[in-house]
Design an enzyme around this catalytic site. Structure first.
Site, PDB file in Angstrom:
ATOM      1  N   TYR A  37     -25.998  50.277  50.567  1.00 40.60           N
ATOM      2  CA  TYR A  37     -26.443  51.058  49.104  1.00 40.60           C
ATOM      3  C   TYR A  37     -28.204  51.174  49.251  1.00 40.60           C
ATOM      4  O   TYR A  37     -28.442  52.219  48.841  1.00 40.60           O
ATOM      5  CB  TYR A  37     -26.037  49.992  48.026  1.00 40.60           C
ATOM      6  CG  TYR A  37     -26.691  50.291  46.805  1.00 40.60           C
ATOM      7  CD1 TYR A  37     -26.273  51.082  46.243  1.00 40.60           C
ATOM      8  CD2 TYR A  37     -27.806  49.277  46.446  1.00 40.60           C
ATOM      9  CE1 TYR A  37     -26.931  51.448  44.845  1.00 40.60           C
ATOM     10  CE2 TYR A  37     -28.400  49.468  45.159  1.00 40.60           C
ATOM     11  CZ  TYR A  37     -27.818  50.733  44.468  1.00 40.60           C
ATOM     12  OH  TYR A  37     -28.453  50.939  43.207  1.00 40.60           O
ATOM     13  N   SER A  90     -33.866  52.195  43.318  1.00 39.31           N
ATOM     14  CA  SER A  90     -33.212  50.636  43.276  1.00 39.31           C
ATOM     15  C   SER A  90     -34.450  49.756  44.019  1.00 39.31           C
ATOM     16  O   SER A  90     -34.839  50.070  45.082  1.00 39.31           O
ATOM     17  CB  SER A  90     -31.915  50.587  43.817  1.00 39.31           C
ATOM     18  OG  SER A  90     -31.486  48.971  43.936  1.00 39.31           O
ATOM     19  N   LYS A 104     -30.294  54.925  49.049  1.00 34.86           N
ATOM     20  CA  LYS A 104     -31.331  55.206  47.825  1.00 34.86           C
ATOM     21  C   LYS A 104     -32.687  55.265  48.698  1.00 34.86           C
ATOM     22  O   LYS A 104     -33.146  56.191  48.238  1.00 34.86           O
ATOM     23  CB  LYS A 104     -31.247  53.659  47.063  1.00 34.86           C
ATOM     24  CG  LYS A 104     -30.264  53.566  46.077  1.00 34.86           C
ATOM     25  CD  LYS A 104     -30.330  54.570  45.171  1.00 34.86           C
ATOM     26  CE  LYS A 104     -29.158  54.794  43.977  1.00 34.86           C
ATOM     27  NZ  LYS A 104     -29.368  55.809  42.983  1.00 34.86           N
TER      28      LYS A 104
END
Ligand code: UFG
Length: 335
Positions: free
Chosen positions: A146, A122, A150
């Site tokens: 988050y 991402s 990743k």
């Protein structure tokens, strides 16, 4: 073409992006196995022609058994949690499901002799970059668990590739949006947090209006700017990455975006154009963890994969998303 793709395992193939990629792979004659625990994805989203194995990508024994049973040569790993704000409230769930499960899946791949791995990363790994467009060598400073989960998974993917001879592509998605122009797939999750889905739902009268999360940013109109990429163009990028690796190309890390952005207000205007409805818009406070501007430098993916977008148009993106939401409403009315 079949040789280029062979037998592919798609984790998260019942989810938004995965389901589009499964359609694209089947169109190119790949043999596709979907591994999905259906926690956020939907059984109906899995294309006919793909085999569905229900289970968690982080269940090593299950993953090894599935990889062996179907003799998969490549894995595309989409399964994961994606809501930034949720990751702040429940970081360990994000580390477990994004980083931990990727670690276990990589172990399963090594054990089952899988040669190719494509990882869904991402733009969140960049945090709030000093400069946009941001290229792949920019500092990595995610703003929330988050993005950190990743990034941790990216490290594992590259380290495993080096140690065990896997060919890998790490694809850093910017803001994925829109729906399959043929109407076969779209954003399936009911609890929308993404701007375009929320605005489309508002245009269809499913919610009162749209709140803009802050309009005092240092951007042209004060609202945040994002690089929205049509999910079908993103699906093409995955096929191009698989072809590249299948032809013996080197492992790579690539931004997936268009190289230009739209502000929140521009997105809302596009939804008004597509729907012919005026949205009830109010400005609220900033959402913690939002970068003011995220725009991809796309030179590397264009050069390495010869990838060219086909649907680089905000109105086309929004129109396809709105069409999908309409179909969901019609389907709900029928059931
Ligand atoms: N926004 C609003 N109102 C809303 C929803 C969103 O103003 O009701 C704004 C956000 O503040 C942001 C922009 O619209 O400025 C886009 O927000 P999204 O929630 O649609 O997407 P994000 O940019 O927060 O995040 C998305 C994905 C992440 C990914 C990131 C990478 O959800 O998984 O893009 O850029 F990491």
């Amino acid at each position: 073409m079949t040789e280029a793709f062979g037998r592919v395992l798609v984790t998260g193939g019942a989810g938004y992006i995965g389901s589009h990629v499964v359609h694209a792979l089947l169109e190119r004659s790949a043999r596709v196995v979907v591994l999905d625990d259906l926690s956020t994805g939907a059984r109906e989203a899995v294309a006919e022609g793909a085999i569905l194995e229900v289970g968690n990508a982080g269940d090593r024994a299950f993953a090894v058994a599935v990889l062996r049973r179907h003799r998969c040569q490549a894995v595309l790993h989409f399964a994961g949690f994606i809501v930034n704000s949720e990751s702040v409230r429940d970081p360990l769930a994000y580390y477990a499901n994004n980083a931990g499960a990727t670690r276990t899946l990589l172990e399963a791949c090594v054990e089952a002799g899988v040669g190719t791995f494509v990882y869904s990363s991402s733009a969140a790994v960049y945090g709030a970059p000093d400069r946009v467009p941001v290229d792949e060598d920019a500092p990595l400073a995610p703003l929330a668990p988050y993005g950190r989960s990743k990034l941790a998974a990216e490290w594992m993917v590259r380290d495993t590739a080096r140690a065990h001879g896997l060919n890998v592509a790490v694809l850093r998605y910017f803001n994925v949006a829109g729906a399959d122009p043929a109407g076969r797939a779209g954003q399936v999750s009911r609890n929308a947090t993404h701007l375009i889905k929320i605005a489309c739902q508002a245009a269809l009268g499913l919610r009162g209006g749209v709140e803009i999360f802050g309009d005092g940013y240092d951007t042209p109109d004060g609202t945040c700017v994002r690089d929205y990429i049509h999910v079908s163009d993103l699906a093409d990028a995955h096929l191009a990455a698989l072809e590249h690796l299948g032809a013996g190309g080197e492992s790579l890390t690539l931004n997936c975006g268009y190289g230009h952005g739209a502000s929140v207000r521009e997105v809302l205007a596009a939804v008004e154009r597509a729907s012919g409805r005026k949205l009830d818009v109010r400005v609220g406070p900033c959402r913690p963890g939002d970068a003011p501007m995220l725009i991809a430098d796309t030179r590397r993916i264009r050069k390495a994969l010869k990838w060219r977008p086909r649907l680089d148009d905000l109105d086309a993106i929004v129109t396809s998303a709105l069409g999908w939401e309409r179909r969901l409403v019609e389907a709900a009315a029928r059931s």
